[in-house]
Design a protein around this motif. Structure first.
Motif, PDB file in Angstrom:
ATOM      1  N   ASP A 285       0.758  -1.342  -0.109  1.00 27.86           N
ATOM      2  CA  ASP A 285       0.027  -0.147   0.121  1.00 27.86           C
ATOM      3  C   ASP A 285       0.831   1.213  -0.019  1.00 27.86           C
ATOM      4  OD1 ASP A 285      -2.377  -1.273  -0.034  1.00 27.86           O
ATOM      5  OD2 ASP A 285      -2.630  -1.304   2.047  1.00 27.86           O
ATOM      6  N   ALA A 286       2.074   1.148  -0.050  1.00 28.17           N
ATOM      7  CA  ALA A 286       3.217   2.279   0.218  1.00 28.17           C
ATOM      8  C   ALA A 286       4.556   1.761  -0.531  1.00 28.17           C
ATOM      9  CB  ALA A 286       3.140   2.827   1.610  1.00 28.17           C
ATOM     10  N   PRO A 287       5.351   2.677  -0.968  1.00 22.32           N
ATOM     11  CA  PRO A 287       6.640   2.156  -1.222  1.00 22.32           C
ATOM     12  C   PRO A 287       7.320   1.764  -0.053  1.00 22.32           C
ATOM     13  CG  PRO A 287       6.296   4.245  -2.324  1.00 22.32           C
ATOM     14  CD  PRO A 287       4.831   4.044  -1.194  1.00 22.32           C
ATOM     15  N   VAL A 288       8.237   0.865  -0.241  1.00 25.41           N
ATOM     16  CA  VAL A 288       8.943   0.527   1.094  1.00 25.41           C
ATOM     17  C   VAL A 288      10.149   1.473   1.084  1.00 25.41           C
ATOM     18  CG1 VAL A 288      10.759  -1.514   1.799  1.00 25.41           C
ATOM     19  CG2 VAL A 288       8.777  -2.161   0.140  1.00 25.41           C
ATOM     20  N   VAL A 289      10.276   1.687   2.725  1.00 24.11           N
ATOM     21  CA  VAL A 289      11.373   2.712   3.050  1.00 24.11           C
ATOM     22  C   VAL A 289      12.293   1.920   3.583  1.00 24.11           C
ATOM     23  CG1 VAL A 289      11.678   4.744   4.637  1.00 24.11           C
ATOM     24  CG2 VAL A 289       9.615   4.671   3.135  1.00 24.11           C
ATOM     25  N   ARG A 290      13.397   2.415   3.502  1.00 22.95           N
ATOM     26  CA  ARG A 290      14.698   1.865   4.067  1.00 22.95           C
ATOM     27  C   ARG A 290      15.219   2.894   5.117  1.00 22.95           C
ATOM     28  NH1 ARG A 290      19.175   0.576   0.392  1.00 22.95           N
ATOM     29  NH2 ARG A 290      18.384   2.395  -1.016  1.00 22.95           N
ATOM     30  N   VAL A 291      15.446   2.424   6.488  1.00 18.75           N
ATOM     31  CA  VAL A 291      16.220   3.066   7.386  1.00 18.75           C
ATOM     32  C   VAL A 291      17.716   2.688   7.552  1.00 18.75           C
ATOM     33  CG1 VAL A 291      16.142   3.991   9.922  1.00 18.75           C
ATOM     34  CG2 VAL A 291      14.178   3.871   8.540  1.00 18.75           C
ATOM     35  N   THR A 292      18.561   3.433   7.410  1.00 17.58           N
ATOM     36  CA  THR A 292      19.842   3.050   7.365  1.00 17.58           C
ATOM     37  C   THR A 292      21.011   3.914   7.873  1.00 17.58           C
ATOM     38  OG1 THR A 292      20.734   4.211   5.434  1.00 17.58           O
ATOM     39  CG2 THR A 292      19.551   1.892   4.806  1.00 17.58           C
ATOM     40  N   GLN A 293      22.363   3.585   8.011  1.00 12.62           N
ATOM     41  CA  GLN A 293      23.319   4.456   8.514  1.00 12.62           C
ATOM     42  C   GLN A 293      23.211   5.752   7.548  1.00 12.62           C
ATOM     43  OE1 GLN A 293      27.354   3.313   9.188  1.00 12.62           O
ATOM     44  NE2 GLN A 293      27.977   5.060   8.825  1.00 12.62           N
ATOM     45  N   ALA A 294      23.644   6.729   8.033  1.00 11.77           N
ATOM     46  CA  ALA A 294      23.921   8.039   6.980  1.00 11.77           C
ATOM     47  C   ALA A 294      24.697   7.384   6.028  1.00 11.77           C
ATOM     48  CB  ALA A 294      24.272   9.308   7.869  1.00 11.77           C
ATOM     49  N   ASP A 295      24.629   7.893   4.804  1.00 15.06           N
ATOM     50  CA  ASP A 295      25.775   7.590   3.629  1.00 15.06           C
ATOM     51  C   ASP A 295      27.154   8.401   3.933  1.00 15.06           C
ATOM     52  OD1 ASP A 295      26.362   5.824   1.817  1.00 15.06           O
ATOM     53  OD2 ASP A 295      25.065   6.869   0.095  1.00 15.06           O
ATOM     54  N   VAL A 296      27.585   8.049   4.985  1.00 16.58           N
ATOM     55  CA  VAL A 296      28.914   8.842   5.377  1.00 16.58           C
ATOM     56  C   VAL A 296      29.943   7.782   6.015  1.00 16.58           C
ATOM     57  CG1 VAL A 296      27.956  11.022   5.536  1.00 16.58           C
ATOM     58  CG2 VAL A 296      27.974   9.887   7.437  1.00 16.58           C
ATOM     59  N   PRO A 297      31.223   7.973   6.195  1.00 14.76           N
ATOM     60  CA  PRO A 297      31.742   7.288   7.086  1.00 14.76           C
ATOM     61  C   PRO A 297      31.670   7.508   8.415  1.00 14.76           C
ATOM     62  CG  PRO A 297      33.421   8.254   5.621  1.00 14.76           C
ATOM     63  CD  PRO A 297      31.985   8.732   5.258  1.00 14.76           C
ATOM     64  N   MET A 298      31.626   6.615   9.677  1.00 17.14           N
ATOM     65  CA  MET A 298      31.021   6.829  10.743  1.00 17.14           C
ATOM     66  C   MET A 298      32.049   8.030  11.586  1.00 17.14           C
ATOM     67  SD  MET A 298      28.794   6.193  12.932  1.00 17.14           S
ATOM     68  CE  MET A 298      28.127   4.513  12.782  1.00 17.14           C
ATOM     69  N   PRO A 299      31.597   9.147  12.005  1.00 13.40           N
ATOM     70  CA  PRO A 299      32.177  10.207  12.661  1.00 13.40           C
ATOM     71  C   PRO A 299      32.379   9.831  14.222  1.00 13.40           C
ATOM     72  CG  PRO A 299      29.899  10.839  12.437  1.00 13.40           C
ATOM     73  CD  PRO A 299      30.219   9.603  11.811  1.00 13.40           C
ATOM     74  N   TYR A 300      33.271  10.604  14.513  1.00 12.45           N
ATOM     75  CA  TYR A 300      33.757  10.159  16.034  1.00 12.45           C
ATOM     76  C   TYR A 300      32.838  11.113  17.167  1.00 12.45           C
ATOM     77  CZ  TYR A 300      36.347  10.448  20.299  1.00 12.45           C
ATOM     78  OH  TYR A 300      36.550  10.669  21.715  1.00 12.45           O
ATOM     79  N   ALA A 301      32.894  12.290  16.819  1.00 13.29           N
ATOM     80  CA  ALA A 301      32.123  12.912  17.931  1.00 13.29           C
ATOM     81  C   ALA A 301      30.476  12.472  18.322  1.00 13.29           C
ATOM     82  CB  ALA A 301      31.823  14.386  17.155  1.00 13.29           C
ATOM     83  N   LYS A 302      30.282  12.542  19.605  1.00 10.53           N
ATOM     84  CA  LYS A 302      29.145  11.735  19.952  1.00 10.53           C
ATOM     85  C   LYS A 302      27.919  12.328  19.158  1.00 10.53           C
ATOM     86  CE  LYS A 302      29.348  10.256  24.192  1.00 10.53           C
ATOM     87  NZ  LYS A 302      29.333  10.403  25.724  1.00 10.53           N
ATOM     88  N   ASN A 303      27.798  13.573  19.193  1.00 12.07           N
ATOM     89  CA  ASN A 303      26.567  14.201  18.445  1.00 12.07           C
ATOM     90  C   ASN A 303      26.524  13.803  17.032  1.00 12.07           C
ATOM     91  OD1 ASN A 303      28.645  15.932  17.776  1.00 12.07           O
ATOM     92  ND2 ASN A 303      27.181  17.395  17.326  1.00 12.07           N
ATOM     93  N   LEU A 304      27.525  13.622  16.346  1.00 11.86           N
ATOM     94  CA  LEU A 304      27.595  13.264  15.040  1.00 11.86           C
ATOM     95  C   LEU A 304      27.431  11.652  14.884  1.00 11.86           C
ATOM     96  CD1 LEU A 304      30.570  15.537  13.242  1.00 11.86           C
ATOM     97  CD2 LEU A 304      27.957  15.816  13.013  1.00 11.86           C
ATOM     98  N   GLU A 305      27.848  10.896  15.605  1.00  8.70           N
ATOM     99  CA  GLU A 305      27.760   9.670  15.758  1.00  8.70           C
ATOM    100  C   GLU A 305      26.343   9.354  15.817  1.00  8.70           C
ATOM    101  OE1 GLU A 305      30.105   5.596  17.357  1.00  8.70           O
ATOM    102  OE2 GLU A 305      28.877   6.901  18.977  1.00  8.70           O
ATOM    103  N   GLN A 306      25.574   9.702  16.758  1.00  8.15           N
ATOM    104  CA  GLN A 306      24.150   9.784  16.919  1.00  8.15           C
ATOM    105  C   GLN A 306      23.296   9.908  15.615  1.00  8.15           C
ATOM    106  OE1 GLN A 306      22.914  11.432  20.390  1.00  8.15           O
ATOM    107  NE2 GLN A 306      23.976   9.630  21.902  1.00  8.15           N
ATOM    108  N   LEU A 307      23.902  10.990  14.974  1.00 10.75           N
ATOM    109  CA  LEU A 307      23.084  11.447  13.995  1.00 10.75           C
ATOM    110  C   LEU A 307      23.278  10.402  12.719  1.00 10.75           C
ATOM    111  CD1 LEU A 307      21.487  14.051  13.403  1.00 10.75           C
ATOM    112  CD2 LEU A 307      23.691  15.007  12.490  1.00 10.75           C
ATOM    113  N   ALA A 308      24.437   9.845  12.526  1.00 12.05           N
ATOM    114  CA  ALA A 308      24.666   9.084  11.721  1.00 12.05           C
ATOM    115  C   ALA A 308      24.082   7.589  11.755  1.00 12.05           C
ATOM    116  CB  ALA A 308      26.318   8.632  11.369  1.00 12.05           C
ATOM    117  N   LYS A 309      23.977   7.015  13.029  1.00  9.01           N
ATOM    118  CA  LYS A 309      23.416   5.831  13.020  1.00  9.01           C
ATOM    119  C   LYS A 309      21.778   5.759  12.984  1.00  9.01           C
ATOM    120  CE  LYS A 309      26.108   4.114  16.684  1.00  9.01           C
ATOM    121  NZ  LYS A 309      26.606   3.531  18.204  1.00  9.01           N
ATOM    122  N   PRO A 310      21.348   4.665  12.484  1.00  8.17           N
ATOM    123  CA  PRO A 310      19.805   4.645  12.337  1.00  8.17           C
ATOM    124  C   PRO A 310      19.118   4.488  14.022  1.00  8.17           C
ATOM    125  CG  PRO A 310      20.703   2.597  11.647  1.00  8.17           C
ATOM    126  CD  PRO A 310      22.061   3.351  12.290  1.00  8.17           C
TER     127      PRO A 310
END
Lengths: 325, 355
Positions: A285-310
């Motif tokens: 009834d709707a297109p399938v949606v994917r949730v993934t890691q952001a399409d970037v190498p994993m950053p170190y900083a805590k806030n950026l890491e949280q942003l990158a992870k699903p």
């Protein structure tokens, strides 16, 4: 049933199999005297001796190739990677030797080997120690891949992987090792290729694998507070893939979110989306949606890491999107 | 060189009887004729893909593999047609594999670079430079794990020693004292790059960092090579640990079929001079004739037998069917249970629909 940690469950599976089959041995960095970098092999050196529990040099390509050669000769190595990130150094032996050997020998040389260790991100380990490696493995015909999410699945799937006559990657998670759960006593073997519904619901399917199962369950709990009941399907085995279970869930909910820890491009979810549109297009009834890691190498900083992870929020939002809410 | 003495039936060269020497000469001629036939078949399209000939290096195949036991294990790279025959695969099964036929030793799935028959101890046939070296260590590991008395002989070209896999495998072989002999077929060139251009040290120095003894043998002299490997194999079998052999040889043809014999990286004069002075078949032939152990007539008989055997191999390959298309998905996996799907190409009944 006993309550064990995921780490203890893996240890129990290895001991269960080493007790019943002398051809099973464990090799890897720090697996013996150090008891394993994550203490998964605690006590095994003392129990089985240095013939069967073997500290390797830091030579991923070399010891992986040695284990593949030993498997060609009929032994059943458990080849531990301190993390699958390091196995990238060994991919020639995984892809060119282990995966293709049976085929190019016309069935003469099976390679009954297990590759195991943690995959994906832990906490602030940054780019080179935080990638989900599933795609590198399942891309090659000849390899099997399982991703246990719970202690019970860890014991049962690792045991099945060790008994299997093909190369099987068992991808664990650093953040899973301390997870506790009920684990069947005695011999416990879960066949490869059987998904497990970790939560039943009829409004939306969250299909996932590995440690993201726990993120999916949290998202489902959040959605339940808004009276949206999510079906959480843990694939457990990526190859072989329990297609029937996926199609059954899609037919019931008609709305699917695929959640994975890795990157989107040619990720596991890309294959699942292709499969669903091939075989269940009319159910959607709707297109399938994917949730993934952001399409970037994993950053170190805590806030950026949280942003990158699903995140749980991203999964909740994706579910609402396929529900047009 | 020790000269023969006594009658024709008992006189010896370096400890070998006349019959043994004739057998070695026959083996080398057989390998030469096999490779010439492969060259011819390639030219008319019966063999495809990459094809690497061993012409010029036949003494190594005979001299290093013939002294081994049938249950010893050989693993090698991709210039391996003659090594496969030396270990006991029939020339017909090798030729059929080159032709991509069902009766090939790898069922037509491997081709020139992936010849296998583990029942005679031939473990391939590997196409990634150096990839077979850790595998050879693993075969040796399995021997030791089970307490067996076989040995593993792992061949590689000279270029392979610059791969990380080489150093990693040699180090592990040394710390675990594995029953393995690493043999470099040192023909001086990795494809078109001279070894001296890519190595700051001599070949003999390359195993020392791992504490593995290095040996050098003249790989064009089949008698010396055979005697050397017979002795070394028994030492390793008796527990001497891993060994490293620099077997000096020369490739008379190009790297592969698309590569000219001489050209940008080596001169015609260099090749001509090697073919004249370093041909292992001529070296043994001349020695046997000089010592009265071989007549022209006997040589012609040996050659006729070799040619007939290779013609038979080619006829066998020609007569063998193509692999059955219905086997395309066979042997991807050894174990397929009733759950899940392993093949995701959407081809359904051709392998995707079980479970």
């Amino acid at each position: 049933m006993a309550e064990l940690t995921y780490r203890e469950a893996l240890n129990a599976a290895m001991c269960q199999e080493m007790d019943r089959d002398d051809s099973v041995f464990l090799m890897g960095e720090e697996v013996a005297e150090y008891d394993g970098a994550y203490k998964v092999s605690r006590g095994m050196l003392e129990r089985y001796g240095d013939r069967r529990v073997v500290d390797s040099p830091i030579s991923e390509l070399g010891f992986t190739g040695l284990c593949v050669g030993a498997a060609m000769a009929g032994l059943r190595p458990i080849c531990e990677f301190m993390t699958f990130n390091f196995s990238i150094l060994a991919l020639d032996q995984v892809i060119n030797s282990a995966a293709k050997m049976l085929y190019m020998t016309n069935g003469q040389v099976p390679v009954p080997i297990v590759f195991r260790g943690p995959t994906g991100a832990a906490l602030q380990l940054s780019a080179q120690h935080s990638q989900a490696c599933e795609t590198y493995y399942v891309h090659s015909p000849g390899v099997k891949l399982v991703t246990p999410a719970t202690p019970a699945d860890a014991k049962g799937l690792l045991a099945a992987a060790i008994r299997d006559d093909d190369p099987v990657a068992v991808m664990e998670g650093e953040l899973l090792y301390n997870v506790r759960g009920e684990v069947p006593d005695g011999e416990h073997v879960i066949p490869l290729g059987v998904a497990d519904r970790k939560r039943a619901g009829n409004d939306v399917s969250i299909v996932t694998h590995g440690k993201m199962v726990h993120v999916a369950l949290q998202a489902a709990a959040t959605l339940a507070r808004e009276e949206i009941e999510a079906d959480v399907l843990d694939l457990r085995s990526i190859r072989p893939l329990d297609v029937d279970a996926i199609l059954e869930s899609v037919a019931r909910t008609n709305r699917v979110v695929y959640l994975e820890e890795g990157w989107p491009f040619a990720g596991v979810g890309a294959q699942i989306v292709a499969l669903i549109q091939d075989e269940a297009f009319d159910e959607l009834d709707a297109p399938v949606v994917r949730v993934t890691q952001a399409d970037v190498p994993m950053p170190y900083a805590k806030n950026l890491e949280q942003l990158a992870k699903p995140s749980v929020k991203a999964v909740v939002d994706a579910c609402k999107r396929v529900l047009y809410l | 060189m020790a000269q023969g003495t006594g009658t024709a039936t008992t006189r010896m060269v370096d400890g070998f009887t006349r019959d043994e020497l004739h057998a070695l000469l026959f083996d080398m001629i057989l390998y030469r004729r096999f490779e010439e036939k492969a060259e011819e078949a390639y030219a008319i399209g019966k063999i495809g893909g990459f094809c690497h000939l061993h012409i010029g290096q036949e003494a190594l195949a005979a001299g290093s593999i013939k002294p081994l036991r049938e249950d010893d294990l050989v693993i090698t790279a991709y210039r391996e047609h003659t090594q496969a025959i030396a270990k006991g695969i029939s020339p017909g099964a090798v030729m059929a594999e080159l032709y991509g036929r069902a009766d090939g030793c790898s069922g037509g799935r491997g081709g020139s670079m992936h010849l296998f028959d583990t029942t005679v101890g031939f473990w391939g046939g590997h196409g990634i430079v150096g990839g077979q070296i850790p595998l050879g260590a693993g075969l040796a590991w399995a021997i030791k794990y089970r307490g067996g008395d076989q040995i593993c002989v792992c061949f590689m070209g000279d270029a392979a020693v610059n791969q990380g896999a080489f150093l990693e495998a040699l180090n592990m072989s040394a710390i675990w004292h594995l029953p393995v002999i690493y043999v470099v077929e040192n023909n001086g060139y990795g494809m078109g790059t001279a070894f001296s251009r890519v190595s700051a040290t001599e070949m003999e120095a390359r195993s020392g960092a791992c504490g593995i003894p290095a040996h050098t043998v003249n790989g064009q002299d089949v008698v010396a090579t055979h005697r050397f490997f017979a002795e070394l194999a028994e030492r390793v079998r008796a527990g001497a640990g891993p060994q490293f052999v620099n077997a000096v040889t020369y490739r008379f043809r190009g790297h592969s079929m698309s590569d000219p014999v001489s050209g940008t990286y080596r001169s015609k004069e260099e090749v001509d001079s090697a073919v004249e002075a370093q041909d292992p078949i001529k070296i043994l032939r001349d020695r046997l004739m000089d010592t009265g152990l071989l007549t022209q007539e006997e040589l012609e008989t040996l050659d006729a037998e070799a040619r007939a055997a290779i013609e038979g191999a080619a006829e066998f390959a020609d007569a063998s069917p193509l692999p059955d298309p219905s086997t395309l998905y066979d042997h991807v996996y050894a174990e397929i249970n009733e759950h899940g799907r392993l093949f995701l190409d959407g081809r359904g009944s051709q392998g995707g629909s079980h479970g």
